[in-house]
Write an enzyme that holds these catalytic residues in place. Structure first.
Site, PDB file in Angstrom:
ATOM      1  N   HIS A   5      82.281-126.023 -50.982  1.00 32.11           N
ATOM      2  CA  HIS A   5      82.020-127.370 -50.472  1.00 32.11           C
ATOM      3  C   HIS A   5      80.525-127.588 -50.225  1.00 32.11           C
ATOM      4  O   HIS A   5      79.770-126.643 -50.042  1.00 32.11           O
ATOM      5  CB  HIS A   5      82.803-127.636 -49.183  1.00 32.11           C
ATOM      6  CG  HIS A   5      82.463-126.714 -48.053  1.00 32.11           C
ATOM      7  ND1 HIS A   5      82.981-125.450 -47.945  1.00 32.11           N
ATOM      8  CD2 HIS A   5      81.650-126.878 -46.983  1.00 32.11           C
ATOM      9  CE1 HIS A   5      82.514-124.874 -46.855  1.00 32.11           C
ATOM     10  NE2 HIS A   5      81.698-125.704 -46.257  1.00 32.11           N
ATOM     11  N   HIS A  25      78.015-130.061 -47.754  1.00 28.28           N
ATOM     12  CA  HIS A  25      77.928-131.006 -46.637  1.00 28.28           C
ATOM     13  C   HIS A  25      76.929-132.106 -46.984  1.00 28.28           C
ATOM     14  O   HIS A  25      75.831-131.819 -47.469  1.00 28.28           O
ATOM     15  CB  HIS A  25      77.380-130.334 -45.382  1.00 28.28           C
ATOM     16  CG  HIS A  25      78.254-129.266 -44.806  1.00 28.28           C
ATOM     17  ND1 HIS A  25      79.063-129.467 -43.717  1.00 28.28           N
ATOM     18  CD2 HIS A  25      78.438-127.976 -45.162  1.00 28.28           C
ATOM     19  CE1 HIS A  25      79.699-128.344 -43.419  1.00 28.28           C
ATOM     20  NE2 HIS A  25      79.344-127.417 -44.280  1.00 28.28           N
TER      21      HIS A  25
END
Ligand code: 5GP
Ligand code: ZN
Length: 119
Positions: free
Chosen positions: A103, A105
């Protein structure tokens, strides 16, 4: 399904087993608001397939992921939640990774928000 995928928080969000505030979804990526936001609109872009982190994610998905990052960031700017933004990618525990599913951010920034970045 592999045990790690069964137990992974982000896989559970992708499968809809855990609720999240989803702001974007397509075949390969999903974006949702971080449960513990460092700024209003703090969003994570997550691959739908389980990879431990960015190193395990196929490079061929990179362009597509960057496109999602750009579109979600632009939306945050259009919504007035950001004037600019930082991208943060934590890889491995020593770098602060706590969810072992690839992932990125997006941290929306505003003038004088007081957020401190490493670089
Ligand atoms: P990292 O692994 O890059 O340190 O960060 C993982 C991020 O996932 C953290 O910022 C944390 O707040 C977020 N997170 C962990 N569990 C959940 C959850 O169940 N829902 C949402 N929306 N975010 C989560
Ligand atoms: Zn996962």
């Amino acid at each position: 399904m592999k045990q790690e995928e069964k137990e992974c928080i982000f896989c559970k969000i992708v499968r809809g087993e855990i609720k999240s505030d989803i702001v974007y979804s397509d075949d390969n990526f999903i974006a949702f608001l971080d449960i513990n936001p460092k700024a209003e609109g703090h969003t994570v872009i997550v691959s739908k397939k389980h990879f431990r982190n960015l190193l395990d994610m196929p490079t061929t998905l990179g362009n597509e992921m960057l496109e999602v990052v750009k579109n979600v960031s632009l939306d945050l700017i259009k919504q007035g939640k950001a004037e600019g933004f930082n991208l943060v990618v934590n890889n491995e525990p020593v770098a602060g990774q706590i969810v072992f599913h690839a992932h990125i951010h997006i941290l929306p920034r505003k003038k004088d928000d007081g957020l401190k970045m490493l670089v």
